[in-house]
Design a protein around this motif. Sequence first.
Motif, PDB file in Angstrom:
ATOM      1  N   VAL A  23     -23.684  -8.936  -3.413  1.00  0.00           N
ATOM      2  CA  VAL A  23     -22.502  -8.151  -3.057  1.00  0.00           C
ATOM      3  C   VAL A  23     -21.463  -8.360  -4.148  1.00  0.00           C
ATOM      4  N   ALA A  67     -23.389 -10.395   2.531  1.00  0.00           N
ATOM      5  CA  ALA A  67     -22.304  -9.498   2.918  1.00  0.00           C
ATOM      6  C   ALA A  67     -21.289 -10.208   3.802  1.00  0.00           C
ATOM      7  N   VAL A 127     -22.783  -2.663   2.989  1.00  0.00           N
ATOM      8  CA  VAL A 127     -22.108  -3.899   3.388  1.00  0.00           C
ATOM      9  C   VAL A 127     -21.808  -3.860   4.880  1.00  0.00           C
TER      10      VAL A 127
END
Length: 191
Positions: A25, A82, A153
């Motif tokens: 991420v 995430a 996400v």
Amino acid sequence: MLQSPPVAHTGFGFREEWRHRRLGVVMFLDMVGYSTHMSKNETHAMGKVEHLSALLHKLVPAYAGKLVKFLGDGTIAEFHTAVTAVSCSMAILEAIRVHNRDAKAADQYEVRIGLHLGDIVEKDHDLFGDTVNVAARLQPQADPGGLAMSSNVYLSVRTQLTLRGGTIGRLKLKGISEKVSVYAVPPAHTP
């Protein structure tokens, strides 16, 4: 002894350039109105940057993230999950909100944060690829003091974190070939 079947020439054979890819991420954070702050008062603007830098150097590693690049008024950071990326983002926004509540008006500032989950290419201690580009384009979609994340996400955290906000649609982002579904978390002071 079990043998692997022969690999057909389908284009799915391993490519050496994939060796430097990983899933992660990317956080792209930017200070709102930095150029205006600098043009009005460089000393105060630099104080805001120093506060933000100290905050990021403390919070990003605390959430198992890695600060990749500090851009003066913003940063690129990487997280393995995430949930840590979103939790860190919310902690950053809350810390800035508390700072602003207690600071003089000239020392207050806001940031916008964009998050995207996907393949990351690392080279020379920097990050490259579509994931970085999408995170950078998501960041301006957030309200000042807020967070914008891709559906990649959001779908990863929706059952783990309670978030205010909602989907703002499938957006065409500059330089990104496909539309991206965006979930926005508004600033804490928004009803």
